[in-house]
Design a protein around this motif. Structure first.
Motif, PDB file in Angstrom:
ATOM      1  N   LEU A   4       0.811  -1.227   0.000  1.00 16.35           N
ATOM      2  CA  LEU A   4       0.000   0.000   0.000  1.00 16.35           C
ATOM      3  C   LEU A   4       0.836   1.265   0.000  1.00 16.35           C
ATOM      4  CD1 LEU A   4      -2.967  -0.241   2.505  1.00 16.35           C
ATOM      5  CD2 LEU A   4      -3.036   0.102   0.033  1.00 16.35           C
ATOM      6  N   TYR A  10      -2.017   5.783  -2.782  1.00 16.99           N
ATOM      7  CA  TYR A  10      -1.899   5.915  -1.332  1.00 16.99           C
ATOM      8  C   TYR A  10      -1.074   7.161  -0.985  1.00 16.99           C
ATOM      9  CZ  TYR A  10      -0.776   5.022   3.486  1.00 16.99           C
ATOM     10  OH  TYR A  10      -0.637   5.165   4.834  1.00 16.99           O
ATOM     11  N   ILE A 174      -8.522   1.102   2.991  1.00 17.83           N
ATOM     12  CA  ILE A 174      -7.896   1.269   1.676  1.00 17.83           C
ATOM     13  C   ILE A 174      -7.628  -0.067   0.987  1.00 17.83           C
ATOM     14  CG2 ILE A 174      -5.881   2.290   0.524  1.00 17.83           C
ATOM     15  CD1 ILE A 174      -5.712   4.137   3.013  1.00 17.83           C
TER      16      ILE A 174
END
Ligand SMILES: Cc1cc2nc3c(=O)[nH]c(=O)nc-3n(C[C@H](O)[C@H](O)[C@H](O)COP(=O)(O)O)c2cc1C
Length: 252
Positions: A4, A10, A174
């Motif tokens: 991520l 991100y 996320i």
């Protein structure tokens, strides 16, 4: 697939976060403005009717009168109204296999958005922070500390958030989207949040309340308040909801 924290989606989320220090030095971006309307002066124009009488379109008055509301009556929101708003924004409406479909659409039916709220003035509900348990259509009580002021301060001191009966906070888990879609998943997360907020706004209107979406907040402060591990889950959107001020009828 990169982890991520290596994804540009991100990084974008982190780079665009607000905090009290950087916001003080924030300067307007050197990007020139454009008109709010896209115009095709040379295209043939086909006038649309404005005299529709779609009796079945019961949503029309809600859309017509909706405005972002930042001033509220002192009156509390009832538990039934709150439940309806939560259902309208994220409620499960159908199941198929291992999917549980909801009122708002979601890219890949991954539902990356979680709903939290600060109950400031809700009948039969202690002030504090709550999480909406979508699966069980229940509330998880996270804290019974009245957080109205803290939440408003974290929303760039937008005081109407403290005066609202409910301050909704939507976080994104996320990984739910990005583990499938990579960077493009970030777009889907933001779009999903928009759908959810819009459903909430319409549900607020339908119950005699009003709402104001809020995207200006100090990211880490809000995350900390909710105890979120911001690399995995971070607040991306919020909304204040409260009773609409009813204008007094002039009897003179
Ligand atoms: C993504 C987004 C973020 C917003 N953030 C804020 C905010 O932080 N504070 C606020 O007072 N209004 C906020 N608004 C509300 C807008 O200011 C409002 O929608 C706009 O002025 C148009 O007015 P209307 O909603 O009454 O039609 C936001 C709206 C959107 C869609």
């Amino acid at each position: 697939m990169p982890e991520l924290s290596d994804c540009s989606g991100y990084k974008y989320l982190r780079d665009s976060a607000y905090d009290r220090e950087t916001i003080r030095h924030a300067i307007r971006p050197a990007i020139s403005q454009v008109d709010t309307f896209k115009r095709y002066p040379d295209a043939e124009k086909i006038k649309l009717p404005t005299d529709w009488t779609l009796k079945e379109a019961r949503i029309t008055p809600l859309l017509q009168t909706r405005r972002s509301l930042r001033k509220y009556e002192k009156e509390s929101v009832t538990m039934r109204e709150l439940a309806f708003m939560l259902w309208a924004s994220q409620g499960i409406t159908a199941t198929s296999g291992h999917y549980s479909f909801r009122t708002a659409p979601s890219a890949g039916a991954l539902y990356p958005i979680e709903t939290y709220f600060s109950a400031n003035s809700v009948e039969d509900l202690q002030p504090g922070l709550y999480h909406f348990d979508v699966e069980n259509f229940s509330l998880d009580r996270l804290s019974t500390t009245d957080s109205a002021e803290v939440v408003a301060n974290a929303c760039l001191n937008q005081n109407f958030m403290a005066q609202a009966a409910v301050g909704f906070l939507w976080s994104a888990v996320i990984r739910r989207s990005m583990s499938k879609y990579g960077n493009r998943g970030m777009r889907y997360i933001l779009l999903d949040a928009g759908h959810i907020c819009q459903n909430l706004v319409i549900a607020a209107e339908a119950t005699g309340n009003g709402a104001c979406p809020i995207a200006a907040f100090y990211d880490d402060e809000i995350n900390e308040l909710l105890g979120l591990e911001s690399e995995e889950e971070t607040v991306i959107y919020a909304a204040a909801v409260g009773k609409r001020v009813v204008k007094q009828k002039d009897n003179t």
